[in-house]
Design a protein around this motif. Structure first.
Motif, PDB file in Angstrom:
ATOM      1  N   ASP A   6       0.814  -1.210   0.000  1.00 28.95           N
ATOM      2  CA  ASP A   6       0.000   0.000   0.000  1.00 28.95           C
ATOM      3  C   ASP A   6       0.851   1.265   0.000  1.00 28.95           C
ATOM      4  OD1 ASP A   6      -2.361  -1.504   0.041  1.00 28.95           O
ATOM      5  OD2 ASP A   6      -2.350  -1.604   2.239  1.00 28.95           O
ATOM      6  N   ALA A   7       2.040   1.190   0.553  1.00 33.15           N
ATOM      7  CA  ALA A   7       2.915   2.360   0.652  1.00 33.15           C
ATOM      8  C   ALA A   7       3.795   2.545  -0.586  1.00 33.15           C
ATOM      9  CB  ALA A   7       3.801   2.233   1.894  1.00 33.15           C
ATOM     10  N   MET A   8       3.765   1.599  -1.514  1.00 30.60           N
ATOM     11  CA  MET A   8       4.634   1.679  -2.695  1.00 30.60           C
ATOM     12  C   MET A   8       3.981   2.508  -3.794  1.00 30.60           C
ATOM     13  SD  MET A   8       6.133  -2.146  -3.154  1.00 30.60           S
ATOM     14  CE  MET A   8       7.035  -2.971  -1.872  1.00 30.60           C
ATOM     15  N   ASP A   9       4.795   3.325  -4.432  1.00 34.67           N
ATOM     16  CA  ASP A   9       4.292   4.041  -5.595  1.00 34.67           C
ATOM     17  C   ASP A   9       4.369   3.116  -6.809  1.00 34.67           C
ATOM     18  OD1 ASP A   9       6.956   4.001  -6.483  1.00 34.67           O
ATOM     19  OD2 ASP A   9       7.299   6.109  -6.054  1.00 34.67           O
ATOM     20  N   HIS A  10       3.911   3.622  -7.941  1.00 35.61           N
ATOM     21  CA  HIS A  10       3.838   2.810  -9.158  1.00 35.61           C
ATOM     22  C   HIS A  10       5.201   2.221  -9.522  1.00 35.61           C
ATOM     23  CE1 HIS A  10       3.572   2.056 -13.540  1.00 35.61           C
ATOM     24  NE2 HIS A  10       2.382   1.573 -13.196  1.00 35.61           N
ATOM     25  N   ALA A  12       7.794   1.631  -7.631  1.00 36.34           N
ATOM     26  CA  ALA A  12       8.214   0.614  -6.660  1.00 36.34           C
ATOM     27  C   ALA A  12       7.453  -0.686  -6.867  1.00 36.34           C
ATOM     28  CB  ALA A  12       8.026   1.129  -5.238  1.00 36.34           C
TER      29      ALA A  12
END
Length: 89
Positions: A6-10, A12
């Protein structure tokens, strides 16, 4: 369990997907005697760190399992090339 996603951007998430796919492909592309080996490096692709407490079968049960596994390869992949190369050779 997978809250880290949930904390990862696209970018990542794409990098994580590529890392996981590489690990799965390495395992998938194992051949010969490596097909039977314990693969903790595959488990290490997961973010949580554990010390899996594996149970090891007794020799007789282990050998029956190896034979059954090899028979299943004949059933599932009768067209696969064969080799008489010994382990470690």
């Amino acid at each position: 369990m997978d809250d880290d996603l949930d904390a990862m951007d696209h970018a990542a998430l794409i990098a994580e997907t590529r890392r996981l796919r590489a690990g799965i492909r390495e395992h998938r592309d194992s051949t010969m005697h490596r097909l039977c080996w314990h693969h903790p490096q595959l488990w290490d692709l997961l973010p949580e760190r554990t010390d899996p407490q594996i149970m090891v079968p007794e020799w007789a049960q282990f050998m029956r399992g190896c034979i059954r596994y090899r028979q299943s390869l004949d059933e599932q992949r009768p067209d696969a090339p064969r080799s008489a190369k010994e382990f470690g050779a």
